[in-house]
Design a protein around this motif. Structure first.
Motif, short mmCIF file in Angstrom:
data_model
loop_
_atom_site.label_atom_id
_atom_site.label_comp_id
_atom_site.label_asym_id
_atom_site.label_seq_id
_atom_site.Cartn_x
_atom_site.Cartn_y
_atom_site.Cartn_z
N ASP A 158 23.05 -3.64 -9.40
CA ASP A 158 23.16 -5.26 -9.02
C ASP A 158 22.77 -5.93 -10.29
OD1 ASP A 158 22.58 -7.41 -7.96
OD2 ASP A 158 21.31 -6.71 -6.36
N ARG A 159 23.71 -6.85 -10.69
CA ARG A 159 23.20 -7.58 -11.96
C ARG A 159 22.28 -8.39 -11.59
NH1 ARG A 159 26.27 -6.79 -15.94
NH2 ARG A 159 24.63 -8.29 -17.14
N GLY A 160 21.59 -8.95 -10.36
CA GLY A 160 20.43 -9.50 -10.08
C GLY A 160 18.98 -8.73 -10.44
N ASN A 161 19.38 -7.45 -10.66
CA ASN A 161 17.97 -6.95 -11.05
C ASN A 161 17.93 -6.70 -12.62
OD1 ASN A 161 17.23 -6.31 -8.38
ND2 ASN A 161 18.74 -4.49 -8.27
N TYR A 162 18.83 -7.36 -13.14
CA TYR A 162 18.79 -7.03 -14.92
C TYR A 162 17.88 -7.99 -15.27
CZ TYR A 162 23.19 -4.16 -15.48
OH TYR A 162 23.89 -3.42 -15.49
N ASP A 163 16.83 -7.59 -16.26
CA ASP A 163 15.71 -8.40 -16.76
C ASP A 163 14.63 -8.87 -15.81
OD1 ASP A 163 16.59 -8.11 -19.40
OD2 ASP A 163 18.00 -9.72 -19.26
N ARG A 164 14.68 -8.09 -14.65
CA ARG A 164 13.90 -8.61 -13.55
C ARG A 164 12.63 -8.12 -13.83
NH1 ARG A 164 15.25 -7.95 -7.07
NH2 ARG A 164 13.37 -8.85 -6.53
N PRO A 165 11.43 -8.86 -13.64
CA PRO A 165 10.04 -8.41 -13.80
C PRO A 165 9.80 -7.31 -12.77
CG PRO A 165 9.93 -10.45 -13.07
CD PRO A 165 11.51 -10.21 -13.20
N SER A 166 9.35 -6.06 -13.47
CA SER A 166 8.98 -5.14 -12.62
C SER A 166 8.23 -5.12 -11.40
CB SER A 166 8.68 -3.83 -13.35
OG SER A 166 9.81 -3.36 -14.12
N ARG A 167 7.13 -6.18 -11.94
CA ARG A 167 6.21 -6.55 -10.66
C ARG A 167 6.88 -6.92 -9.31
NH1 ARG A 167 2.15 -10.01 -11.94
NH2 ARG A 167 2.39 -9.31 -14.06
N ASP A 168 8.01 -7.54 -9.32
CA ASP A 168 8.74 -7.72 -8.03
C ASP A 168 9.00 -6.31 -7.59
OD1 ASP A 168 8.90 -10.40 -9.25
OD2 ASP A 168 11.33 -10.32 -9.23
N PHE A 169 9.22 -5.35 -8.02
CA PHE A 169 9.42 -3.83 -7.53
C PHE A 169 8.20 -3.48 -6.72
CE2 PHE A 169 12.69 -3.29 -11.33
CZ PHE A 169 13.34 -4.08 -10.52
N LEU A 170 7.36 -3.57 -7.58
CA LEU A 170 5.82 -3.09 -6.99
C LEU A 170 5.42 -3.75 -5.79
CD1 LEU A 170 3.69 -1.18 -7.18
CD2 LEU A 170 2.64 -2.29 -9.05
N GLN A 171 5.51 -5.27 -5.74
CA GLN A 171 5.21 -6.24 -4.88
C GLN A 171 5.82 -5.78 -3.63
OE1 GLN A 171 5.78 -10.17 -6.17
NE2 GLN A 171 3.72 -10.23 -6.95
N ALA A 172 7.32 -5.42 -3.69
CA ALA A 172 7.93 -5.09 -2.54
C ALA A 172 7.71 -3.64 -1.76
CB ALA A 172 9.67 -5.15 -2.97
N ALA A 173 7.40 -2.86 -2.77
CA ALA A 173 6.72 -1.71 -2.31
C ALA A 173 5.57 -1.79 -1.54
CB ALA A 173 6.70 -0.68 -3.42
N ALA A 174 4.78 -2.64 -2.11
CA ALA A 174 3.42 -2.58 -1.69
C ALA A 174 3.54 -3.31 -0.11
CB ALA A 174 2.49 -3.36 -2.39
N ARG A 175 4.38 -4.26 -0.13
CA ARG A 175 4.96 -5.04 1.31
C ARG A 175 5.37 -3.87 2.06
NH1 ARG A 175 8.42 -8.41 -0.49
NH2 ARG A 175 7.13 -9.68 -1.68
N ARG A 176 6.16 -3.01 1.66
CA ARG A 176 6.66 -1.73 2.60
C ARG A 176 5.72 -0.89 3.22
NH1 ARG A 176 12.22 -0.11 2.97
NH2 ARG A 176 13.38 -2.01 2.08
N VAL A 177 4.44 -0.72 2.34
CA VAL A 177 3.19 -0.05 2.91
C VAL A 177 2.45 -0.63 3.80
CG1 VAL A 177 1.10 0.95 1.88
CG2 VAL A 177 3.00 1.48 0.71
N ARG A 178 2.48 -1.96 3.81
CA ARG A 178 1.69 -2.91 4.76
C ARG A 178 2.65 -2.89 6.02
NH1 ARG A 178 0.51 -6.05 -0.04
NH2 ARG A 178 2.17 -7.32 0.36
N ASP A 179 3.80 -3.09 6.04
CA ASP A 179 4.81 -3.33 6.94
C ASP A 179 4.89 -2.08 7.65
OD1 ASP A 179 5.27 -5.64 6.14
OD2 ASP A 179 7.36 -5.44 5.56
N ALA A 180 4.72 -0.68 7.14
CA ALA A 180 4.63 0.50 7.78
C ALA A 180 3.20 0.77 8.52
CB ALA A 180 4.89 1.69 6.75
N GLY A 181 2.51 -0.20 8.32
CA GLY A 181 0.96 -0.25 9.02
C GLY A 181 0.06 0.73 8.29
N TYR A 182 0.15 0.74 6.75
CA TYR A 182 -0.68 1.31 5.99
C TYR A 182 -1.29 0.48 5.08
CZ TYR A 182 0.92 5.73 8.01
OH TYR A 182 1.22 6.92 8.98
N VAL A 183 -2.58 1.06 4.47
CA VAL A 183 -3.23 0.38 3.36
C VAL A 183 -3.21 1.33 2.23
CG1 VAL A 183 -4.30 -1.27 4.81
CG2 VAL A 183 -5.60 0.74 4.31
N VAL A 184 -3.35 0.81 1.08
CA VAL A 184 -3.23 1.73 -0.06
C VAL A 184 -4.71 2.31 -0.43
CG1 VAL A 184 -3.08 2.17 -2.65
CG2 VAL A 184 -1.18 0.57 -1.22
#
Ligand code: MG
Length: 161
Positions: free
Chosen positions: A67-93
Motif C-alpha cells: 500500500d503506497r499510502g504506508n510509504y514514508d509513514r511515521p511508525s508512530r501511526d502504526f503503534l498508535q493503531a495497535a494501542a487502540r486495538r488493545v483498548r478496543d479489545a478491552g485491555y490496558v497495557v
C-alpha cells in the motif's frame, strides 16, 4: 486476573546517510534503517507485541508494504493503531519491555527518552515502558553494522474501568 502477553521482533538494514528513527525519535547516527516507512524497528517490534497480545494480527497485515499510502509513514501511526486495538479489545497495557541490538550508534544515552516516547504514543505511564540497548559483540549482520534488531514483549490486562 485476565492477562495476555505478546512478543514482537524486527530487523532492518542499516544504510549510511539515512536518518535513524528509533522509538519515535530522530537519533543522531551516521546510518539509519532502510524501510518503506520511516524504518523505526523499535516501534515496529512494540507494535507487533501489542497486536500479538490481543491476537489482532501483525503489522504487515494492518499496514501492508504494498500500500503506497504506508510509504514514508511515521511508525508512530502504526503503534498508535495497535494501542487502540488493545483498548478496543478491552485491555490496558501493563508493561512493555524492549531491546534494541545494534553496534552503532551507542544508544545508552537515548534509552529513557525512547521509553518515554513509546509510553506517550501508547498513552500509558512512562514507568510502564522499558527500553534496553546492547551490541551483538561483532557477530552476524548486526555485528558488522549492516543491520539493527529490535525485540519487544508486552503484557496487557483486562480493563476493569
Ligand atoms: Mg519493520
Amino acid at each position: 486476573m485476565d492477562m495476555r502477553i505478546g512478543q514482537g521482533y524486527d530487523i532492518h538494514r542499516l544504510e549510511p546517510g539515512r536518518p535513524l528513527m528509533l522509538g519515535g525519535l530522530d537519533i543522531p547516527s551516521d546510518a539509519g534503517c532502510a524501510g518503506h516507512s520511516d524504518g523505526d524497528a523499535l516501534l515496529h517490534a512494540v507494535t507487533d507485541a501489542l497486536l500479538g497480545a490481543v491476537a489482532a494480527g501483525d503489522i504487515g497485515e494492518l499496514f501492508p508494504d504494498t500500500d503506497r499510502g504506508n510509504y514514508d509513514r511515521p511508525s508512530r501511526d502504526f503503534l498508535q493503531a495497535a494501542a487502540r486495538r488493545v483498548r478496543d479489545a478491552g485491555y490496558v497495557v501493563a508493561n512493555i519491555d524492549a531491546t534494541v541490538t545494534t553496534e552503532r550508534p551507542r544508544l545508552s544515552a537515548h534509552k529513557i527518552d525512547m521509553a518515554r516516547e513509546i509510553a506517550r504514543i501508547c498513552r500509558i505511564e512512562p514507568g510502564r515502558v522499558s527500553v534496553k540497548a546492547k551490541t551483538n559483540e561483532g557477530l552476524d549482520a548486526v555485528g558488522t553494522g549492516d543491520a539493527l534488531v529490535a525485540t519487544a514483549a508486552a503484557l496487557v490486562t483486562r480493563n476493569r474501568a
